[in-house]
Motif scaffolding. Structure first.
Motif, PDB file in Angstrom:
ATOM      1  N   ILE A  28       6.578  -6.911   2.160  1.00 34.08           N
ATOM      2  CA  ILE A  28       5.658  -5.996   1.482  1.00 34.08           C
ATOM      3  C   ILE A  28       6.394  -5.072   0.527  1.00 34.08           C
ATOM      4  CG2 ILE A  28       5.528  -3.931   2.974  1.00 34.08           C
ATOM      5  CD1 ILE A  28       2.600  -6.069   1.618  1.00 34.08           C
ATOM      6  N   ILE A  31       6.415  -6.624  -2.787  1.00 35.93           N
ATOM      7  CA  ILE A  31       5.140  -6.449  -3.477  1.00 35.93           C
ATOM      8  C   ILE A  31       5.034  -5.034  -4.043  1.00 35.93           C
ATOM      9  CG2 ILE A  31       2.633  -6.505  -3.251  1.00 35.93           C
ATOM     10  CD1 ILE A  31       3.846  -9.230  -2.965  1.00 35.93           C
ATOM     11  N   MET A  32       5.413  -4.036  -3.248  1.00 33.09           N
ATOM     12  CA  MET A  32       5.332  -2.650  -3.703  1.00 33.09           C
ATOM     13  C   MET A  32       6.154  -2.438  -4.971  1.00 33.09           C
ATOM     14  SD  MET A  32       5.233  -0.106  -0.399  1.00 33.09           S
ATOM     15  CE  MET A  32       6.770  -0.637   0.331  1.00 33.09           C
ATOM     16  N   THR A  39       6.931   3.332  -4.057  1.00 25.83           N
ATOM     17  CA  THR A  39       7.337   2.831  -2.746  1.00 25.83           C
ATOM     18  C   THR A  39       7.538   4.031  -1.828  1.00 25.83           C
ATOM     19  OG1 THR A  39       9.696   2.942  -3.288  1.00 25.83           O
ATOM     20  CG2 THR A  39       8.548   0.889  -3.822  1.00 25.83           C
ATOM     21  N   SER A  95      13.500  -8.233   0.662  1.00 22.05           N
ATOM     22  CA  SER A  95      12.790  -7.831  -0.552  1.00 22.05           C
ATOM     23  C   SER A  95      13.343  -8.567  -1.773  1.00 22.05           C
ATOM     24  CB  SER A  95      12.903  -6.322  -0.748  1.00 22.05           C
ATOM     25  OG  SER A  95      12.334  -5.929  -1.978  1.00 22.05           O
ATOM     26  N   ARG A 117      -2.608  -5.759 -10.048  1.00 22.19           N
ATOM     27  CA  ARG A 117      -1.985  -4.601  -9.395  1.00 22.19           C
ATOM     28  C   ARG A 117      -2.976  -3.875  -8.492  1.00 22.19           C
ATOM     29  NH1 ARG A 117      -0.473  -0.652 -13.271  1.00 22.19           N
ATOM     30  NH2 ARG A 117       0.933   0.247 -11.693  1.00 22.19           N
ATOM     31  N   LEU A 120      -4.056  -5.920  -5.365  1.00 24.25           N
ATOM     32  CA  LEU A 120      -3.017  -6.000  -4.348  1.00 24.25           C
ATOM     33  C   LEU A 120      -2.722  -4.653  -3.688  1.00 24.25           C
ATOM     34  CD1 LEU A 120      -0.418  -8.387  -6.045  1.00 24.25           C
ATOM     35  CD2 LEU A 120      -1.925  -8.893  -4.110  1.00 24.25           C
ATOM     36  N   THR A 124      -1.673  -4.200   0.291  1.00 27.77           N
ATOM     37  CA  THR A 124      -0.270  -3.812   0.430  1.00 27.77           C
ATOM     38  C   THR A 124      -0.132  -2.601   1.348  1.00 27.77           C
ATOM     39  OG1 THR A 124       0.340  -4.678  -1.744  1.00 27.77           O
ATOM     40  CG2 THR A 124       1.751  -2.965  -0.821  1.00 27.77           C
ATOM     41  N   LEU A 128       1.646  -2.626   5.001  1.00 28.33           N
ATOM     42  CA  LEU A 128       2.748  -1.675   5.201  1.00 28.33           C
ATOM     43  C   LEU A 128       2.540  -0.877   6.487  1.00 28.33           C
ATOM     44  CD1 LEU A 128       5.291  -0.171   4.209  1.00 28.33           C
ATOM     45  CD2 LEU A 128       3.760   1.337   2.910  1.00 28.33           C
ATOM     46  N   ILE A 186       1.491   5.000  -3.633  1.00 25.76           N
ATOM     47  CA  ILE A 186       2.046   4.601  -2.345  1.00 25.76           C
ATOM     48  C   ILE A 186       3.053   5.638  -1.854  1.00 25.76           C
ATOM     49  CG2 ILE A 186       3.408   2.856  -1.133  1.00 25.76           C
ATOM     50  CD1 ILE A 186       2.125   0.757  -2.945  1.00 25.76           C
TER      51      ILE A 186
END
Length: 228
Positions: A28, A31-32, A39, A95, A117, A120, A124, A128, A186
């Protein structure tokens, strides 16, 4: 954490949950980074620093983790466990691996498409939360980054752990931003709002995998007590 033991109760289940959680977190994180909504504070700093130093994210994160690991060994080795080692070694490289896979199988600039974006973003965040909750519930050691605030709190009385942790995250977020890391939705959620949600799912995972079978009435009472 519980009182420290190398092989706690339900060790096999804990090890499996921890490894799956670390895999999820590495996946993940890729993806972030790709969707560019920020992040967690530590990854923000590591991404910015690795870009400035022109080395891979995984290599830089391992180097910094090793430095922090030495501090943890010196001041509170009871925070160390199998989960500590898996976290510090695997997440950054996982990652990197998944970002390499995305580059090979997805169209160029796929993650730059606005619709992609936003589509997702919420999955995401949900994944997480599950990954972090599972890692904490496994209770096989603390990641070096997370251990340092515990150690700082133990060696001073002026600030509570919560204050130390907030200042710690803010410091890494600011430094990460100055180095070119992305601070976004995030980052804010992880820093200020995830605590209660993660604690809720951690309790559920603990009850599911690490609690001995009990009569239904006892299990229900324990669940009620855990949610108070």
């Amino acid at each position: 954490m519980n009182s420290w033991r190398l092989f706690p109760d339900h060790f096999k289940q804990r090890l499996i949950v921890m490894l799956v959680s670390v895999f999820i977190l590495g996946f993940i994180l890729s993806i972030m980074i790709s969707i560019n909504f920020g992040t967690d504070p530590y990854s923000c700093f590591n991404y910015g620093a690795s870009a400035k130093l022109h080395i891979s994210f995984g290599n830089w994160q391992l180097l910094l983790n090793l430095l922090m690991f030495l501090i943890v060994i010196r001041f509170n080795r009871h925070l160390i466990g199998f989960g500590t080692l898996a976290n510090m070694v695997l997440i950054g490289y996982l990652s990197d691996f998944f970002r390499y896979i995305w580059a090979q199988i997805l169209p160029e600039n796929f993650f730059e498409i606005t619709a992609v974006r936003w589509i997702l973003l919420f999955p995401t965040i949900a994944i997480l939360v599950i990954g972090v909750s599972g890692y904490i519930a496994a209770d096989l050691g603390v990641a070096p980054y997370d251990a340092i605030p515990f150690i700082i709190t133990e060696h001073q009385t002026r600030f509570s752990f919560k204050t130390v942790r907030i200042l710690w995250d803010i410091a890494f977020t600011v430094c990460g931003y100055l180095l070119g890391g992305v601070v976004g939705i995030i980052t804010i959620l992880v820093s200020f709002l995830f605590g209660p949600v993660i604690d809720y799912f951690k309790t559920k995972i603990t009850a599911l995998f690490f609690t001995d079978s009990l009569p239904e009435t006892v299990s229900q009472q324990a669940a009620c007590d855990g949610n108070r």
